[in-house]
Structures are given as structure tokens and as C-alpha cells.
Scaffold this motif. Structure first.
Motif, PDB file in Angstrom:
ATOM      1  N   GLY A 152       0.815  -1.211   0.000  1.00  0.00           N
ATOM      2  CA  GLY A 152       0.000   0.000   0.000  1.00  0.00           C
ATOM      3  C   GLY A 152       0.847   1.259   0.000  1.00  0.00           C
ATOM      4  N   CYS A 153       0.168   2.394  -0.042  1.00  0.00           N
ATOM      5  CA  CYS A 153       0.863   3.682  -0.004  1.00  0.00           C
ATOM      6  C   CYS A 153      -0.090   4.738   0.536  1.00  0.00           C
ATOM      7  CB  CYS A 153       1.363   4.070  -1.390  1.00  0.00           C
ATOM      8  SG  CYS A 153       0.043   4.560  -2.539  1.00  0.00           S
ATOM      9  N   CYS A 154       0.449   5.923   0.708  1.00  0.00           N
ATOM     10  CA  CYS A 154      -0.375   7.069   1.123  1.00  0.00           C
ATOM     11  C   CYS A 154       0.236   8.321   0.526  1.00  0.00           C
ATOM     12  CB  CYS A 154      -0.415   7.174   2.651  1.00  0.00           C
ATOM     13  SG  CYS A 154      -1.249   8.663   3.244  1.00  0.00           S
ATOM     14  N   CYS A 155      -0.606   9.145  -0.074  1.00  0.00           N
ATOM     15  CA  CYS A 155      -0.149  10.408  -0.660  1.00  0.00           C
ATOM     16  C   CYS A 155      -1.161  11.488  -0.294  1.00  0.00           C
ATOM     17  CB  CYS A 155      -0.012  10.250  -2.173  1.00  0.00           C
ATOM     18  SG  CYS A 155       0.654  11.696  -3.018  1.00  0.00           S
ATOM     19  N   GLU A 156      -0.886  12.201   0.778  1.00  0.00           N
ATOM     20  CA  GLU A 156      -1.770  13.278   1.245  1.00  0.00           C
ATOM     21  C   GLU A 156      -0.941  14.511   1.548  1.00  0.00           C
ATOM     22  OE1 GLU A 156      -4.473  12.502   4.423  1.00  0.00           O
ATOM     23  OE2 GLU A 156      -5.112  10.546   3.624  1.00  0.00           O
ATOM     24  N   GLY A 157      -1.250  15.603   0.897  1.00  0.00           N
ATOM     25  CA  GLY A 157      -0.542  16.851   1.164  1.00  0.00           C
ATOM     26  C   GLY A 157       0.948  16.701   0.966  1.00  0.00           C
ATOM     27  N   GLU A 158       1.708  16.959   2.030  1.00  0.00           N
ATOM     28  CA  GLU A 158       3.163  16.868   1.972  1.00  0.00           C
ATOM     29  C   GLU A 158       3.671  15.450   2.198  1.00  0.00           C
ATOM     30  OE1 GLU A 158       5.243  19.979   1.743  1.00  0.00           O
ATOM     31  OE2 GLU A 158       3.268  20.416   0.899  1.00  0.00           O
ATOM     32  N   GLU A 159       2.775  14.534   2.549  1.00  0.00           N
ATOM     33  CA  GLU A 159       3.197  13.186   2.951  1.00  0.00           C
ATOM     34  C   GLU A 159       3.304  12.226   1.772  1.00  0.00           C
ATOM     35  OE1 GLU A 159       4.208  12.301   5.832  1.00  0.00           O
ATOM     36  OE2 GLU A 159       3.490  13.859   7.190  1.00  0.00           O
ATOM     37  N   ARG A 160       4.386  11.439   1.758  1.00  0.00           N
ATOM     38  CA  ARG A 160       4.590  10.353   0.800  1.00  0.00           C
ATOM     39  C   ARG A 160       5.011   9.125   1.613  1.00  0.00           C
ATOM     40  NH1 ARG A 160       2.758  14.182  -1.284  1.00  0.00           N
ATOM     41  NH2 ARG A 160       3.515  15.345  -3.105  1.00  0.00           N
ATOM     42  N   LEU A 161       4.140   8.121   1.667  1.00  0.00           N
ATOM     43  CA  LEU A 161       4.424   6.946   2.483  1.00  0.00           C
ATOM     44  C   LEU A 161       4.207   5.660   1.683  1.00  0.00           C
ATOM     45  CD1 LEU A 161       2.374   8.966   4.543  1.00  0.00           C
ATOM     46  CD2 LEU A 161       3.843   7.695   6.109  1.00  0.00           C
ATOM     47  N   LEU A 162       5.090   4.693   1.896  1.00  0.00           N
ATOM     48  CA  LEU A 162       4.954   3.367   1.312  1.00  0.00           C
ATOM     49  C   LEU A 162       4.737   2.351   2.430  1.00  0.00           C
ATOM     50  CD1 LEU A 162       7.922   3.460  -1.252  1.00  0.00           C
ATOM     51  CD2 LEU A 162       5.478   3.708  -1.764  1.00  0.00           C
ATOM     52  N   VAL A 163       3.927   1.345   2.159  1.00  0.00           N
ATOM     53  CA  VAL A 163       3.604   0.331   3.171  1.00  0.00           C
ATOM     54  C   VAL A 163       3.959  -1.048   2.611  1.00  0.00           C
ATOM     55  CG1 VAL A 163       1.815  -0.614   4.670  1.00  0.00           C
ATOM     56  CG2 VAL A 163       1.698   1.793   3.951  1.00  0.00           C
ATOM     57  N   ALA A 164       4.779  -1.782   3.343  1.00  0.00           N
ATOM     58  CA  ALA A 164       5.227  -3.098   2.889  1.00  0.00           C
ATOM     59  C   ALA A 164       5.013  -4.139   3.978  1.00  0.00           C
ATOM     60  CB  ALA A 164       6.708  -3.052   2.506  1.00  0.00           C
ATOM     61  N   GLU A 165       5.108  -5.412   3.582  1.00  0.00           N
ATOM     62  CA  GLU A 165       5.080  -6.489   4.566  1.00  0.00           C
ATOM     63  C   GLU A 165       6.231  -6.288   5.554  1.00  0.00           C
ATOM     64  OE1 GLU A 165       3.556 -10.352   2.111  1.00  0.00           O
ATOM     65  OE2 GLU A 165       5.508  -9.554   1.559  1.00  0.00           O
ATOM     66  N   PHE A 166       5.965  -6.537   6.813  1.00  0.00           N
ATOM     67  CA  PHE A 166       6.998  -6.361   7.827  1.00  0.00           C
ATOM     68  C   PHE A 166       7.845  -7.620   7.943  1.00  0.00           C
ATOM     69  CE2 PHE A 166       8.618  -6.470  12.217  1.00  0.00           C
ATOM     70  CZ  PHE A 166       9.298  -5.264  12.225  1.00  0.00           C
ATOM     71  N   MET A 167       9.147  -7.434   7.930  1.00  0.00           N
ATOM     72  CA  MET A 167      10.093  -8.537   8.065  1.00  0.00           C
ATOM     73  C   MET A 167      10.734  -8.457   9.458  1.00  0.00           C
ATOM     74  SD  MET A 167      10.011 -10.086   5.040  1.00  0.00           S
ATOM     75  CE  MET A 167       8.241  -9.731   4.918  1.00  0.00           C
ATOM     76  N   PRO A 168      10.440  -9.405  10.346  1.00  0.00           N
ATOM     77  CA  PRO A 168      10.814  -9.251  11.753  1.00  0.00           C
ATOM     78  C   PRO A 168      12.240  -9.655  12.121  1.00  0.00           C
ATOM     79  CG  PRO A 168       9.537 -11.250  11.472  1.00  0.00           C
ATOM     80  CD  PRO A 168       9.593 -10.587  10.121  1.00  0.00           C
ATOM     81  N   ASN A 169      12.997 -10.240  11.179  1.00  0.00           N
ATOM     82  CA  ASN A 169      14.288 -10.812  11.577  1.00  0.00           C
ATOM     83  C   ASN A 169      15.501 -10.103  10.995  1.00  0.00           C
ATOM     84  OD1 ASN A 169      13.663 -12.972  13.449  1.00  0.00           O
ATOM     85  ND2 ASN A 169      12.594 -13.944  11.746  1.00  0.00           N
ATOM     86  N   GLU A 170      15.448  -8.791  11.010  1.00  0.00           N
ATOM     87  CA  GLU A 170      16.610  -7.961  10.695  1.00  0.00           C
ATOM     88  C   GLU A 170      17.039  -8.047   9.222  1.00  0.00           C
ATOM     89  OE1 GLU A 170      17.831  -5.808  12.676  1.00  0.00           O
ATOM     90  OE2 GLU A 170      17.277  -6.410  14.705  1.00  0.00           O
ATOM     91  N   THR A 171      18.184  -7.428   8.945  1.00  0.00           N
ATOM     92  CA  THR A 171      18.710  -7.330   7.584  1.00  0.00           C
ATOM     93  C   THR A 171      19.903  -8.259   7.396  1.00  0.00           C
ATOM     94  OG1 THR A 171      20.303  -5.597   8.143  1.00  0.00           O
ATOM     95  CG2 THR A 171      18.064  -4.895   7.550  1.00  0.00           C
ATOM     96  N   LEU A 172      20.284  -8.451   6.142  1.00  0.00           N
ATOM     97  CA  LEU A 172      21.481  -9.228   5.853  1.00  0.00           C
ATOM     98  C   LEU A 172      22.706  -8.560   6.472  1.00  0.00           C
ATOM     99  CD1 LEU A 172      22.994 -11.496   4.385  1.00  0.00           C
ATOM    100  CD2 LEU A 172      23.011 -10.040   2.335  1.00  0.00           C
ATOM    101  N   SER A 173      22.737  -7.246   6.460  1.00  0.00           N
ATOM    102  CA  SER A 173      23.863  -6.523   7.055  1.00  0.00           C
ATOM    103  C   SER A 173      24.038  -6.897   8.526  1.00  0.00           C
ATOM    104  CB  SER A 173      23.641  -5.015   6.922  1.00  0.00           C
ATOM    105  OG  SER A 173      24.682  -4.296   7.552  1.00  0.00           O
ATOM    106  N   LYS A 174      22.921  -6.974   9.246  1.00  0.00           N
ATOM    107  CA  LYS A 174      22.969  -7.323  10.666  1.00  0.00           C
ATOM    108  C   LYS A 174      23.525  -8.737  10.851  1.00  0.00           C
ATOM    109  CE  LYS A 174      21.682  -7.498  15.088  1.00  0.00           C
ATOM    110  NZ  LYS A 174      22.315  -6.707  16.151  1.00  0.00           N
TER     111      LYS A 174
END
Length: 488
Positions: free
Chosen positions: A117-139
Motif C-alpha cells: 500500500g501507499c499514502c499520498c496526502e498533502g506533503e506526505e509520501r508513504l509506502l507500506v510493505a510487509e513487515f520482516m521481523p528478523n533484521e537485515t542481511l547486514s545485521k
């Protein structure tokens, strides 16, 4: 596979194990996720989901040149999401932002942390993605705390990432901006996924590559534009990351490779766990990806083809390889175990051996009918002798000899006995060859799908591999089958 094989049958029974994901046809890999559509959220919805964009919910944030913050959130229907909040300067044109977000939102693949999903209202630009709970490859690769990433997991990351790029390319989204170890995330099962945020052009933030210029593709330095070949170059830098456990500039790595000092690239934590052939192949692939001329680099599909045969421990879940604790759902009822089940849950090999001795070969009678006609040959007689010798060694607790004889029986290919698989499985457990033991237990189940002992032995192997949740499920299946058998 049905139970239509006799204990001495002229057929071959394939394994009943689950296929590897990279062996599945494309339509299986692209199974529908729990998010089936793309949602245009209101700002109030996302404010509520993130507790008014609370600092406590910040997952990551970037610098002034590309100001954006990622928050953890929970939607009204109780789904965890990652919400990326941009500065307006990144996307001054709201129509361009919405068009781009909707296009990326059409992608759905289990190798991606999908945009939902996303949101575009006024000054706001937001993207919504599935949440990944186990950190990044960098970590997990550079900043690990308890254990370094295993080689089998590093190879899996490389393959899954290549599969993600191949999928995106097949859907007309070959461009990926700033591919690096922070863009690879791990889901609740420990599987690596490629962040969908890098699929957004985000061209107005003044920079496609936020990392050090030493890691950017040569053509980007010349033109300021990325191409699909630029993405492959960045994939090459990730292969170096996985091999070395460090973020080595490509120019330095290539100098080592040209000087035949590529062993200096291998992570010292991998010593004794990586073969020369594996290391050489990854170096070869990385070198191809890092070619100065873009046309000389491979495409994503050829990377998948090259990486698939290198995979190790394919039956071990990513969660186990990554060292993530397996949380058992507390709501599941405990299953009352039989004596055999109790021995398996304790991994009490002495008790298991005594029970297998008591069972003998009578369970093979469950494998349907005897042969109506048997052509006795020297080969068949030799195979039978191998089984008898294996039995004698098993009774004498000479487990290495039993493995040798049972293997000769199985490799004969003309006869199948689930108990031979079960006994060889136990022998493997006794000498700590757990992966081989699990394979034999699954073969026993393939030959005799309703035989409880096949499931019990799977449980022992799974417990030994640290896969407690799957082991509990196997114990539950075994207990159910044994109870049903006694009832009948």
C-alpha cells in the motif's frame, strides 16, 4: 505414494520429501500471499498504525540526502507492516508517486518483501510493505552477536536474491536502486527477501546509490543512470559480502582475484565449512557480475541457474540455519505420547534401539501384498544376503557395518523394506549423521505412509537438527497413527 509395495518388491520408491523451492515450476513459486491487493491508506490510518509515528517504532532511518524513516506498524486488521515515510522533496509530483507505487504494488512473490500500500496526502509520501521481523542481511552478516552466518545460509541468500531479481525482471521491473545488504530482509521463517522499496525509482532524491561510490557500477559514475546490468554489478558486490563477511570494495577484490589470492576473500569464520569448489564458483560468479563492460555481465536467470546446484542443507529450514529460536505456539494441545514417543522426545537412543529390536520386521507386513511371482537371480540372492548381514550387524550393535550392508541392500534397487530404512536411520543417528537419518526416515514413510515408526524416527532426527516444532508435529502424527492402529 501408496502402500502397494511388498517387503521384497520389484519397484523403486522415490522420496516423499518436499521439493526445494528453486526446483518448483514458476507458478508454484508465485503462490498468492496473504496480501492479495494494493491499498491506498489514509494518513490517519497510518498514523494510528504507527502510534503517531512514534520514535519507539522506528526501524531504520537515512541521512539528509535521502531523508526517510521506516516505522513498524500494525494495521486495523492486525497485520504488521513497515511504513516508509519520505520527505516531500523525494517525490514532489504526487501523480508520479502514486503511479510508481501502484505499479510496484502489482508484484507478488515470496522472494520479495512485497509492497502492499501507499499514502499520498498533502506533503506526505508513504509506502507500506510487509513487515520482516528478523533484521537485515547486514545485521546477520557484518554485525552478528551469537554466531556467524552459516555457509549454507549464505548460499541460500544468494539464490533467493537472484530469484527475486529474475522475478522482477520477468515482470518488467528489472531496475533496482541501491542493491546492498540493507535491502535484504529476513521474514518470520528466516527466509531472505528483497525489499520492495528499492524497486521504486525515487529519482528525485538526487541519488540512486547512497552507499560509498567505491561500490557503485562504473556506468553509473559515468552517466548517473542505472540499467539492469547495473543491478547485476551490485549483486556481484553482495556475493563478495557473503563470501568474505565484510564489505570489500570491488576493485580491491578483483585485484586479489587477478593475483590468485582469492582465498584471502573467504571469511575466516567459514574455515572448515566451505569447499574450494564452492569458493571458486562464487568468486567466478562475482567476477562475471563485476565486469567493467555491462554487456559482459550475466543476467538474473543465468545466476539462478548457476547458484541452484550449489545449495547445501536444502531440507533444513532457514530459521534453523539462521539460528532463530523456533517459537512453539502455546495454544496447541500437548499430545499424550506412547513409550516410543517418550523415548523419541528424549532422544533416548538406547530405549529406541530396544523398541526397534522388539518390533523386528513384522511391520513390513503392513506394506501390502507379497510378490505373486519372483524371479530369483544371483543379484537378488546377493541383495537378500546384504539384508541378513545388516540385521546381524544391527543385532550386534555394529552400526557402521549395518549401514554398509543395508546400503548394499537398498542400492540393489530391486527390493524395498521400510524397516531397513528405519534401521539404517537409527544407525545414522548413532554415529551423528543426522541429515542422512532424516532422509531414511522420510524414505520409510514413502514406502509405508501409515507406519508410525517412520514418523517417530523423523521426530528424533528433527529434534537433533534443532527443528523442535516440526519434530513435535511428527510425534503427533506418529501417536495418532499408532493409536489408530491399536484401535483397529
Amino acid at each position: 505414494m501408496g502402500a502397494g509395495c511388498s517387503k521384497l518388491c520389484l519397484c523403486w520408491c522415490p522420496s516423499n520429501s518436499k521439493p526445494n523451492l528453486h526446483d518448483l515450476p514458476d507458478n508454484e513459486n508465485e503462490k498468492e500471499e496473504s496480501w492479495v491487493g494494493f491499498t491506498e491508506f489514509t494518513l490517519d490510518q497510518l498514523r494510528s498504525a504507527t502510534s503517531s509515528f512514534s520514535p519507539d517504532n522506528i526501524v531504520s532511518e537515512h541521512g539528509e540526502k535521502a531523508p526517510n524513516v521506516v516505522y513498524k506498524g500494525r494495521t486495523e486488521d492486525d497485520r504488521l507492516v513497515a511504513v516508509k515515510r519520505f520527505n516531500k522533496s523525494a517525490w514532489p509530483d504526487p501523480r508520479q508517486f502514486l503511479e510508481e507505487a501502484r505499479a510496484v504494488g502489482q508484484l507478488r512473490n515470496e522472494r520479495l518483501a512485497n509492497l502492499v500500500g501507499c499514502c499520498c496526502e498533502g506533503e506526505e509520501r508513504l509506502l507500506v510493505a510487509e513487515f520482516m521481523p528478523n533484521e537485515t542481511l547486514s545485521k546477520h552478516l557484518f554485525h552478528w552477536e551469537s554466531q556467524p552466518m552459516k555457509w549454507a545460509m549464505r548460499l541460500r541468500v544468494a539464490l533467493y536474491l537472484a530469484q527475486a531479481l529474475e522475478y522482477c525482471s520477468s515482470k518488467g521491473r528489472a531496475l533496482y536502486h541501491d542493491l546492498n545488504a540493507y535491502r535484504v530482509l529476513f521474514d518470520q521463517d528466516g527466509n531472505p527477501r528483497l525489499s520492495c522499496f528499492g524497486l521504486m525509482k525515487n529519482s528525485r532524491d538526487g541519488r540512486s546509490y547512497s552507499t560509498n561510490l567505491a561500490f557503485t557500477p562504473p556506468e553509473y559514475l559515468r552517466t548517473g543512470r542505472i540499467t539492469r546490468e547495473s543491478v547485476i554489478y551490485s549483486f556481484g558486490t553482495l556475493l563478495l559480502d557473503l563470501l568474505s563477511g565484510k564489505h570489500i570494495p570491488p576493485s580491491h577484490a578483483l585485484d586479489l582475484i587477478r593475483g590468485k589470492n582469492f582465498l584471502m576473500l573467504v571469511d575466516s569464520c567459514l574455515e572448515g565449512h566451505i569447499s574450494n569448489d564452492d569458493g571458486t564458483e562464487i568468486v567466478r560468479l562475482a567476477s562475471r557480475c563485476l565486469q567493467y563492460e555491462p554487456r559482459e555481465r550475466p543476467n538474473a536467470k543465468s545466476l539462478v541457474t548457476a547458484l541452484a546446484p550449489l545449495q547445501k542443507e536444502t531440507s533444513v529450514p532457514s530459521q534453523v540455519l539462521l539460528g532463530i529460536p523456533d517459537e512453539i505456539t502455546p495454544s496447541k494441545e500437548a499430545v499424550p505420547l506412547t513409550p516410543f514417543g517418550e523415548a523419541c522426545s528424549r532422544r533416548d537412543l538406547t530405549s529406541i534401539y530396544e523398541i526397534l529390536e522388539t518390533v523386528g520386521y513384522k511391520d513390513d507386513e503392513d506394506v501390502a501384498n507379497e510378490l505373486s511371482f519372483q524371479v530369483w537371480t544371483d543379484q537378488i540372492q546377493e541383495t537378500l544376503n546384504s539384508k541378513k548381514q545388516g540385521d546381524s550387524a544391527f543385532h550386534a550393535r555394529d552400526f557402521s557395518k549395518a549401514i554398509e550392508c543395508y546400503t548394499q541392500f537398498i542400492d540393489g534397487g530391486t527390493m524395498v523394506s521400510p524397516t531397513v530404512y528405519a534401521r539404517r536411520c537409527f544407525c545414522y543417528l548413532m554415529i551423528n549423521m543426522v541429515q542422512e537419518a532424516l532422509g531414511d526416515a522420510m524414505q520409510a514413510q514413502s514406502v509405508s505412509p501409515t507406519w508410525p515408526i517412520a514418523f517417530y524416527l523423523q521426530a528424533v532426527a528433527l529434534f537433533s537438527l534443532g527443528m523442535d516444532h516440526d519434530a513435535e508435529e511428527s510425534l503427533k502424527d506418529a501417536t495418532t497413527l499408532e493409536t489408530r492402529k491399536h484401535r483397529n
